[in-house]
Scaffold this active site. Structure first.
Site, PDB file in Angstrom:
ATOM      1  N   GLU A   1       1.156  -1.418   0.044  1.00 28.81           N
ATOM      2  CA  GLU A   1      -0.202  -0.106   0.200  1.00 28.81           C
ATOM      3  C   GLU A   1       0.588   1.018   0.058  1.00 28.81           C
ATOM      4  O   GLU A   1       0.338   2.253  -0.800  1.00 28.81           O
ATOM      5  CB  GLU A   1      -0.605  -0.862   1.412  1.00 28.81           C
ATOM      6  CG  GLU A   1      -1.499   1.045   1.521  1.00 28.81           C
ATOM      7  CD  GLU A   1      -1.875   1.428   3.028  1.00 28.81           C
ATOM      8  OE1 GLU A   1      -2.442   3.077   2.995  1.00 28.81           O
ATOM      9  OE2 GLU A   1      -2.126   0.408   3.601  1.00 28.81           O
TER      10      GLU A   1
ATOM     11  N   ASP B   1       0.636   4.006  -3.279  1.00 31.11           N
ATOM     12  CA  ASP B   1       0.130   5.305  -3.149  1.00 31.11           C
ATOM     13  C   ASP B   1       1.214   5.710  -4.165  1.00 31.11           C
ATOM     14  O   ASP B   1       0.792   6.845  -4.249  1.00 31.11           O
ATOM     15  CB  ASP B   1       0.154   5.982  -1.386  1.00 31.11           C
ATOM     16  CG  ASP B   1      -0.418   7.106  -1.162  1.00 31.11           C
ATOM     17  OD1 ASP B   1      -1.460   7.388  -1.573  1.00 31.11           O
ATOM     18  OD2 ASP B   1       0.533   7.928  -0.427  1.00 31.11           O
TER      19      ASP B   1
ATOM     20  N   ASP C   1      -7.033   1.085   0.964  1.00 24.17           N
ATOM     21  CA  ASP C   1      -5.854   0.210   1.032  1.00 24.17           C
ATOM     22  C   ASP C   1      -5.768  -0.320   0.122  1.00 24.17           C
ATOM     23  O   ASP C   1      -4.336  -0.405  -0.982  1.00 24.17           O
ATOM     24  CB  ASP C   1      -5.474   0.689   2.448  1.00 24.17           C
ATOM     25  CG  ASP C   1      -5.725   1.505   3.224  1.00 24.17           C
ATOM     26  OD1 ASP C   1      -5.467   1.981   3.010  1.00 24.17           O
ATOM     27  OD2 ASP C   1      -5.395   0.853   4.253  1.00 24.17           O
TER      28      ASP C   1
ATOM     29  N   GLU D   1      -4.896   0.852  -3.439  1.00 23.39           N
ATOM     30  CA  GLU D   1      -2.688   1.240  -3.721  1.00 23.39           C
ATOM     31  C   GLU D   1      -1.970  -0.461  -3.265  1.00 23.39           C
ATOM     32  O   GLU D   1      -1.219  -0.164  -4.153  1.00 23.39           O
ATOM     33  CB  GLU D   1      -2.373   1.898  -2.749  1.00 23.39           C
ATOM     34  CG  GLU D   1      -3.502   2.782  -2.720  1.00 23.39           C
ATOM     35  CD  GLU D   1      -3.563   4.043  -1.214  1.00 23.39           C
ATOM     36  OE1 GLU D   1      -3.440   5.669  -1.659  1.00 23.39           O
ATOM     37  OE2 GLU D   1      -3.303   4.133  -0.458  1.00 23.39           O
TER      38      GLU D   1
END
Length: 235
Positions: free
Chosen positions: A51, A55, A123, A126
């Site tokens: 994650e 991101d 989450d 990502e």
């Protein structure tokens, strides 16, 4: 060498929904593994690290796309569009469309309540981006991101995607066990037909951000947006 760890159901879903065949399937399995599952199964790896990577990859892909697509837009407008596209509700909605939640691994206490939670799905989205980046490079991650979020970019530019920064800030503080932030009017100026307001958002007496607007609500949203910027809450 291919690493095969997915069950047939997840493998078929990956090919159909993600449009990608992983060389290292353990990366996708990790992306689909919630912390609660990893806590109950010590050999499993939770998706938090993926994650973190995803991101950054996601933000970079969208930023580069905006830079190339809208050469005349100023930095402030590009930032607002990116924020609308990569915000938690937008990513969670794409995760629902893809069916990511149905294929995640959860601990016993989280399986029912967490499978459709915005923060969990965002989450995981990502994390999938991070897994694609590690397995197929930037091209694979970019292809997926733009396929899933490309239409949102134009919608956000036209103001059709609204970001509730106040709610995002409050939820972020609540996840840290903190109380709700307070908003205070700092400045009110201009004639009645051109009134401008400046609002500050405070947490435990500390100023987190300020924002201007044509009304108090608009100024509060801008103050919350500023408070959410990395440089304002990195400490």
């Amino acid at each position: 060498m291919a690493v095969s760890v997915l069950d047939p159901g997840r493998r078929a879903w990956c090919a159909e929904a993600l449009g990608y065949e992983f060389r290292d399937e353990s990366l996708l399995l990790e992306a689909l593994t919630h912390t609660t599952y990893a806590n109950e199964h010590p050999r499993a790896r939770a998706n938090e690290r993926l994650e973190f990577l995803g991101d950054s990859v996601l933000g970079m892909v969208i930023a580069a796309h905006l830079y190339e697509r809208y050469p005349d837009l100023p930095e402030g407008e590009l930032t607002k569009i990116r924020a609308a596209v990569v915000c938690e509700p937008s990513l969670a909605e794409r995760a629902r469309v893809l069916g990511i939640g149905r294929h995640m691994r959860f601990g016993r206490g989280e399986a029912v309540s967490g499978r459709d939670r915005d923060s969990t799905l965002s989450d995981a989205f990502e994390a999938v981006v991070g897994a694609l980046y590690l397995d197929g490079g930037l091209e694979a991650a970019q292809r997926f991101v733009l396929r899933e979020l490309g239409q949102l970019v134009e919608a956000a530019r036209q103001g059709l995607v609204r970001v509730d920064y106040k709610t995002q800030l409050q939820e972020q503080l609540q996840r840290q066990g903190a109380a709700a932030p307070q908003y205070r009017l700092l400045v009110e100026e201009g004639p009645a037909h051109l009134r401008r307001f400046q609002v500050g958002v405070y947490f435990e007496g500390r100023l987190l951000g300020t924002g201007w607007g044509r009304n108090k609500k608009e100024a509060e949203q801008e103050a919350a947006r500023q408070a959410l910027m990395p440089e304002h809450h990195s400490g």
